[in-house]
Design a protein around this motif. Structure first.
Motif, PDB file in Angstrom:
ATOM      1  N   LEU A  32      25.525 -31.623   5.098  1.00 59.23           N
ATOM      2  CA  LEU A  32      25.303 -33.114   4.604  1.00 59.23           C
ATOM      3  C   LEU A  32      25.256 -34.005   5.644  1.00 59.23           C
ATOM      4  CD1 LEU A  32      27.155 -31.687   2.205  1.00 59.23           C
ATOM      5  CD2 LEU A  32      26.531 -33.768   0.971  1.00 59.23           C
ATOM      6  N   THR A  33      24.143 -34.817   6.029  1.00 60.75           N
ATOM      7  CA  THR A  33      24.278 -35.661   7.017  1.00 60.75           C
ATOM      8  C   THR A  33      23.811 -37.202   6.347  1.00 60.75           C
ATOM      9  OG1 THR A  33      23.371 -34.246   8.596  1.00 60.75           O
ATOM     10  CG2 THR A  33      22.920 -36.326   9.185  1.00 60.75           C
ATOM     11  N   ALA A  34      24.857 -38.020   6.759  1.00 61.52           N
ATOM     12  CA  ALA A  34      24.500 -39.415   6.047  1.00 61.52           C
ATOM     13  C   ALA A  34      23.830 -40.202   7.085  1.00 61.52           C
ATOM     14  CB  ALA A  34      25.972 -40.011   6.019  1.00 61.52           C
ATOM     15  N   VAL A  35      22.688 -40.827   6.460  1.00 61.79           N
ATOM     16  CA  VAL A  35      21.608 -41.626   7.421  1.00 61.79           C
ATOM     17  C   VAL A  35      21.892 -42.999   7.006  1.00 61.79           C
ATOM     18  CG1 VAL A  35      19.320 -41.615   8.033  1.00 61.79           C
ATOM     19  CG2 VAL A  35      20.392 -39.508   7.662  1.00 61.79           C
ATOM     20  N   PRO A  36      22.419 -43.850   7.782  1.00 63.13           N
ATOM     21  CA  PRO A  36      22.371 -45.147   7.439  1.00 63.13           C
ATOM     22  C   PRO A  36      20.966 -45.857   7.616  1.00 63.13           C
ATOM     23  CG  PRO A  36      24.130 -44.920   9.241  1.00 63.13           C
ATOM     24  CD  PRO A  36      23.112 -43.399   8.945  1.00 63.13           C
ATOM     25  N   ALA A  37      20.551 -46.747   6.701  1.00 58.53           N
ATOM     26  CA  ALA A  37      19.843 -47.720   6.794  1.00 58.53           C
ATOM     27  C   ALA A  37      19.829 -48.642   7.998  1.00 58.53           C
ATOM     28  CB  ALA A  37      19.333 -48.393   5.610  1.00 58.53           C
ATOM     29  N   PRO A  38      18.679 -49.529   8.452  1.00 55.21           N
ATOM     30  CA  PRO A  38      19.071 -50.368   9.645  1.00 55.21           C
ATOM     31  C   PRO A  38      19.992 -51.438   9.302  1.00 55.21           C
ATOM     32  CG  PRO A  38      16.769 -49.882   9.403  1.00 55.21           C
ATOM     33  CD  PRO A  38      17.430 -49.101   8.394  1.00 55.21           C
ATOM     34  N   ARG A  39      20.942 -51.632  10.047  1.00 53.77           N
ATOM     35  CA  ARG A  39      21.933 -52.922   9.671  1.00 53.77           C
ATOM     36  C   ARG A  39      23.253 -52.406   8.713  1.00 53.77           C
ATOM     37  NH1 ARG A  39      20.442 -57.913  11.986  1.00 53.77           N
ATOM     38  NH2 ARG A  39      21.868 -58.877  10.663  1.00 53.77           N
ATOM     39  N   TYR A  40      23.127 -51.249   8.624  1.00 57.37           N
ATOM     40  CA  TYR A  40      24.342 -50.303   7.913  1.00 57.37           C
ATOM     41  C   TYR A  40      25.051 -49.416   8.836  1.00 57.37           C
ATOM     42  CZ  TYR A  40      23.039 -52.596   3.324  1.00 57.37           C
ATOM     43  OH  TYR A  40      22.815 -53.459   2.321  1.00 57.37           O
ATOM     44  N   ARG A  41      26.306 -49.140   8.252  1.00 58.28           N
ATOM     45  CA  ARG A  41      26.777 -47.991   8.862  1.00 58.28           C
ATOM     46  C   ARG A  41      27.575 -46.899   7.864  1.00 58.28           C
ATOM     47  NH1 ARG A  41      32.300 -48.669   9.357  1.00 58.28           N
ATOM     48  NH2 ARG A  41      33.384 -50.480   8.609  1.00 58.28           N
ATOM     49  N   PHE A  42      27.842 -45.735   8.325  1.00 57.56           N
ATOM     50  CA  PHE A  42      28.343 -44.791   7.251  1.00 57.56           C
ATOM     51  C   PHE A  42      29.862 -45.070   7.475  1.00 57.56           C
ATOM     52  CE2 PHE A  42      30.176 -40.365   6.866  1.00 57.56           C
ATOM     53  CZ  PHE A  42      29.871 -40.322   5.674  1.00 57.56           C
ATOM     54  N   VAL A  43      30.424 -45.258   6.247  1.00 54.23           N
ATOM     55  CA  VAL A  43      31.798 -45.384   6.036  1.00 54.23           C
ATOM     56  C   VAL A  43      32.434 -44.031   5.823  1.00 54.23           C
ATOM     57  CG1 VAL A  43      33.936 -46.690   4.934  1.00 54.23           C
ATOM     58  CG2 VAL A  43      31.560 -47.910   5.257  1.00 54.23           C
ATOM     59  N   GLY A  44      32.130 -43.253   4.851  1.00 56.85           N
ATOM     60  CA  GLY A  44      32.854 -41.923   4.311  1.00 56.85           C
ATOM     61  C   GLY A  44      32.257 -41.227   3.122  1.00 56.85           C
ATOM     62  N   TRP A  45      32.630 -40.028   2.952  1.00 55.22           N
ATOM     63  CA  TRP A  45      32.349 -39.407   1.802  1.00 55.22           C
ATOM     64  C   TRP A  45      33.249 -39.661   0.542  1.00 55.22           C
ATOM     65  CZ3 TRP A  45      27.653 -37.388   2.768  1.00 55.22           C
ATOM     66  CH2 TRP A  45      27.527 -37.068   4.086  1.00 55.22           C
ATOM     67  N   GLY A  46      32.901 -39.386  -0.547  1.00 53.54           N
ATOM     68  CA  GLY A  46      33.629 -39.342  -1.690  1.00 53.54           C
ATOM     69  C   GLY A  46      33.084 -38.395  -2.636  1.00 53.54           C
ATOM     70  N   GLY A  60      22.215 -48.731   1.178  1.00 52.88           N
ATOM     71  CA  GLY A  60      22.452 -49.040   2.638  1.00 52.88           C
ATOM     72  C   GLY A  60      22.171 -47.672   3.370  1.00 52.88           C
ATOM     73  N   GLY A  61      21.732 -46.351   2.851  1.00 60.07           N
ATOM     74  CA  GLY A  61      21.639 -45.119   3.505  1.00 60.07           C
ATOM     75  C   GLY A  61      21.007 -44.140   2.368  1.00 60.07           C
ATOM     76  N   ALA A  62      21.069 -42.815   2.982  1.00 57.98           N
ATOM     77  CA  ALA A  62      20.619 -41.867   2.218  1.00 57.98           C
ATOM     78  C   ALA A  62      21.383 -40.465   2.924  1.00 57.98           C
ATOM     79  CB  ALA A  62      19.211 -41.317   2.483  1.00 57.98           C
ATOM     80  N   VAL A  63      21.216 -39.456   2.138  1.00 56.17           N
ATOM     81  CA  VAL A  63      21.853 -38.317   2.871  1.00 56.17           C
ATOM     82  C   VAL A  63      20.886 -37.018   2.738  1.00 56.17           C
ATOM     83  CG1 VAL A  63      23.706 -36.476   2.082  1.00 56.17           C
ATOM     84  CG2 VAL A  63      24.207 -38.909   1.642  1.00 56.17           C
ATOM     85  N   ALA A  64      20.879 -36.207   3.936  1.00 57.38           N
ATOM     86  CA  ALA A  64      20.030 -35.155   3.921  1.00 57.38           C
ATOM     87  C   ALA A  64      20.582 -33.947   3.657  1.00 57.38           C
ATOM     88  CB  ALA A  64      19.470 -35.317   5.381  1.00 57.38           C
ATOM     89  N   LEU A  65      20.337 -32.879   3.108  1.00 57.02           N
ATOM     90  CA  LEU A  65      20.870 -31.741   2.874  1.00 57.02           C
ATOM     91  C   LEU A  65      20.144 -30.642   3.620  1.00 57.02           C
ATOM     92  CD1 LEU A  65      21.162 -31.847  -0.947  1.00 57.02           C
ATOM     93  CD2 LEU A  65      22.810 -32.715   0.717  1.00 57.02           C
ATOM     94  N   ASP A  66      21.136 -29.709   4.116  1.00 58.08           N
ATOM     95  CA  ASP A  66      20.364 -28.452   5.079  1.00 58.08           C
ATOM     96  C   ASP A  66      21.272 -27.406   4.590  1.00 58.08           C
ATOM     97  OD1 ASP A  66      18.969 -27.081   6.885  1.00 58.08           O
ATOM     98  OD2 ASP A  66      20.310 -27.617   8.502  1.00 58.08           O
ATOM     99  N   PRO A  67      20.535 -26.497   3.753  1.00 56.89           N
ATOM    100  CA  PRO A  67      19.321 -26.405   3.412  1.00 56.89           C
ATOM    101  C   PRO A  67      19.007 -27.425   2.350  1.00 56.89           C
ATOM    102  CG  PRO A  67      20.584 -24.461   2.419  1.00 56.89           C
ATOM    103  CD  PRO A  67      21.294 -25.343   3.351  1.00 56.89           C
TER     104      PRO A  67
END
Length: 179
Positions: free
Chosen positions: A104-118, A84-91
């Motif tokens: 770290l940026t959580a990028v939800p896929a369509p029809r998904y939402r970011f819930v949290g980190w673990g 349901g999503g991916a994570v972008a790292l910078d750098p």
């Protein structure tokens, strides 16, 4: 005969190999120095009578020489998002020098939402910053969302409680029709 002395500058960070081996050479002999980082480290560069970060590097012995090799602790950052999503790292990357701040940026896929980190990152702040000071592992959790669309007939209205129209599975939605 001249001497080449090569010394690592980081404790347990690595070693320097000389080719030909030995450390004592006839004048004019080219000596190949190779910095070999220990696990969890990377080669940082040469100092003393050799400059730069080319590895291996060659030094022609024309006098006694002393060369230092610096090694920098480097750690891995692995990210395991749920479906349901991916994570972008910078750098970008996944392997960082000790002390590097990674966004770290959580990028939800369509029809998904970011819930949290673990893992090694807590909370639900997005984006979030993590300082890499050891090997780290981060999970990103995403939840599916469903939309409820109401199309009232002329002469009335429909209200949803909670309002919004987009909900995670299992959410109870009260639908109220008002003529």
């Amino acid at each position: 005969r001249a001497r080449v002395h090569a010394e690592p500058r980081a404790r347990a960070g690595g070693e320097v190999e000389l080719d030909p081996p030995g450390g004592r050479y006839h004048l004019g002999t080219p000596v190949r120095l190779t910095a070999v980082p220990a696990p969890g480290h990377r080669f940082g560069g040469w100092s003393g009578d050799l400059a730069g970060a080319a590895n291996p590097a060659t030094l022609v012995v024309d006098a006694d020489r002393s060369v230092g090799a610096s090694f920098v602790a480097a750690y891995s950052l692995s990210v395991a998002p749920t479906s349901g999503g991916a994570v972008a790292l910078d750098p970008p990357g996944g392997r960082y020098d000790a002390g590097t701040a990674v966004r770290l940026t959580a990028v939800p896929a369509p029809r998904y939402r970011f819930v949290g980190w673990g893992g090694d990152l807590d909370g639900a702040q997005n984006p979030a910053t993590l300082v890499v000071d050891a090997d780290k592992s981060v999970g990103a959790m995403f939840a599916p969302e469903f939309s409820v669309t109401v199309l009232p007939a002329p002469g009335g209205s429909v209200a949803l409680q909670p309002p919004g129209g987009v909900y995670t599975p299992g959410t109870m939605v009260r639908v109220t029709a008002t003529p």
